[in-house]
Enzyme design. Structure first.
Site, mmCIF file in Angstrom:
data_model
loop_
_atom_site.group_PDB
_atom_site.id
_atom_site.type_symbol
_atom_site.label_atom_id
_atom_site.label_comp_id
_atom_site.label_asym_id
_atom_site.label_seq_id
_atom_site.Cartn_x
_atom_site.Cartn_y
_atom_site.Cartn_z
ATOM 1 N NE ARG A 35 -4.257 -1.487 0.351
ATOM 2 C CZ ARG A 35 -4.394 -2.567 -0.418
ATOM 3 N NH1 ARG A 35 -3.462 -2.896 -1.299
ATOM 4 N NH2 ARG A 35 -5.479 -3.317 -0.320
ATOM 5 C CD GLU A 63 -2.914 3.033 -5.279
ATOM 6 O OE1 GLU A 63 -3.919 2.355 -5.590
ATOM 7 O OE2 GLU A 63 -1.932 2.553 -4.711
ATOM 8 C CG HIS A 85 -3.280 -0.998 -6.621
ATOM 9 N ND1 HIS A 85 -3.688 -0.384 -5.467
ATOM 10 C CD2 HIS A 85 -3.271 -2.329 -6.316
ATOM 11 C CE1 HIS A 85 -3.919 -1.283 -4.526
ATOM 12 N NE2 HIS A 85 -3.668 -2.487 -5.033
HETATM 13 C C1 8YV Z 1 -7.175 -4.764 -5.072
HETATM 14 C C2 8YV Z 1 -5.383 -5.328 -3.592
HETATM 15 O O1 8YV Z 1 -8.056 -5.265 -4.152
HETATM 16 O O2 8YV Z 1 -6.018 -7.451 -2.797
HETATM 17 C C3 8YV Z 1 -5.615 -6.338 -2.521
HETATM 18 O O3 8YV Z 1 -5.364 -5.991 -1.351
HETATM 19 O O4 8YV Z 1 -4.781 -4.332 -3.366
HETATM 20 C C4 8YV Z 1 -5.898 -5.534 -4.951
HETATM 21 O O5 8YV Z 1 -6.014 -6.854 -5.314
HETATM 22 C C5 8YV Z 1 -7.750 -4.806 -6.443
HETATM 23 O O6 8YV Z 1 -7.126 -3.788 -7.131
HETATM 24 C C6 8YV Z 1 -9.226 -4.583 -6.468
HETATM 25 O O7 8YV Z 1 -9.557 -3.300 -6.038
#
Ligand code: 8YV
Length: 315
Positions: free
Chosen positions: A234, A263, A281
């Site tokens: 993150r 983002e 991402h």
């Molecule tokens: C997002 C992610 O969820 O799993 C996670 O924690 O950061 C990603 O897989 C994906 O971009 C869907 O919003």
């Protein structure tokens, strides 16, 4: 027709959207901020949310849905959801762990290699005709045999470390506690000690308040001018301002980043840096893995609505 019991929030692929429509005939919203604007009668019947995205889902939205019992997150990281507020209200939270470990680890390694070997710049060198005009591009930096430091040796961190070990890298790691790891991997009790021992610092922490700015200015400075940061966790886990300063002033060799603060409207300073590889991402963003994540989210919702045990509960 019965009112929808499921509220779907976020931008889903056509396949996920069709499957949610088929299984649950839900109500769709673009973002969490639209919840409170729904008519009370519609809010009252909602029992579950299928949540995708990174906007905050907090106490106010939960209180607007008096019969909410489940928030099924599409993603392993649930830092956007106030889990403490959910638990206080007896609302269950689920996520989609494990099914994305390989993809996220693959991307981390691809980014590390691409940053060091300047793969994107190499492609541009060919496409722009510069190769034909000017010959070889500048030499880049070797990865195999280097020292990798994994910050957070959870499920994804471990997959990354296993891959980097196959690149003959020496593996160092920092986690809350020492893990059962292959001989030769070196544990560090804090991120600064880890950073001072390696060339590549790969951040695989969970997000949330406990890891806010975890890779701080001191750790960045310990990594030093020959160091590279890779982040697939993150944007919040690194002191981004300190990292940008170091990248701009030659106090870090480079970075490869899939995640950022704010983002997708990331800090414009990143755009001017040639020593940074930027990704949108997309760690879990393959057709195969997104299908598995969607299925797991739907399995959790189906189980909840049928009164069965949740597949991957968080709280
Ligand atoms: C997002 C992610 O969820 O799993 C996670 O924690 O950061 C990603 O897989 C994906 O971009 C869907 O919003």
């Amino acid at each position: 027709m019965a009112e929808a019991e499921l509220l779907c929030i976020g931008g889903y692929s056509d396949n996920d959207r069709a499957a949610l429509d088929r299984d649950f005939a839900p109500r769709w919203l673009g973002g969490v901020d639209e919840i409170e604007g729904l008519p009370k009668a519609d809010r009252d019947v909602i029992r579950a949310i299928a949540f995708k995205g990174h906007g905050t889902l907090g106490a106010n939205q939960m209180d607007a849905l008096p019969n909410l019992g489940l928030i099924a997150n599409y993603g392993v990281g649930y830092d956007a959801i106030d889990v403490a507020a959910a638990s206080e209200r007896d609302i269950k939270v689920t996520n989609t762990p494990d099914v994305l470990n390989d993809d996220v680890a693959d991307l981390a390694v691809a980014m590390l290699l691409a940053q060091s070997r300047r793969i994107v710049q190499g492609s541009d060198w060919v496409r722009s005709g510069t190769w034909a005009k000017q010959g070889e591009m500048a030499l880049n930096r070797k990865v195999s045999g280097g020292r990798a430091g994994i910050v957070g040796l959870g499920r994804i961190g471990r997959e990354i470390a296993d891959r980097l070990a196959a690149f003959k890298m020496q593996i160092h790691y920092h986690s809350r506690s020492e893990k059962d790891v292959p001989d030769g991997w070196v544990y560090h009790a804090d991120p600064v000690s880890l950073a001072s021992a390696v060339d590549y610092l790969v951040v695989a922490l969970v997000g949330g308040p406990e890891t806010m700015g975890y890779v701080n200015a001191e750790a960045i400075s310990a990594l030093g001018p020959d160091g590279v940061i890779v982040n697939i966790s993150r944007g919040t886990t690194i002191d981004e301002a300190a990292m940008l300063d170091a990248l701009e002033n030659g106090r870090l060799r480079g970075a490869a980043l899939d995640v950022f603060l704010n983002e997708p409207d990331i800090d414009k300073r990143f755009m001017a840096l040639d020593n940074v590889l930027l990704q949108p991402h997309q760690g879990s963003g393959t057709v195969e893995t997104r299908a598995a994540m969607g299925q797991l989210q739907r399995d959790n919702i189906a189980n909840f609505l049928a009164g069965r045990e949740l597949v991957t509960p968080v709280n």
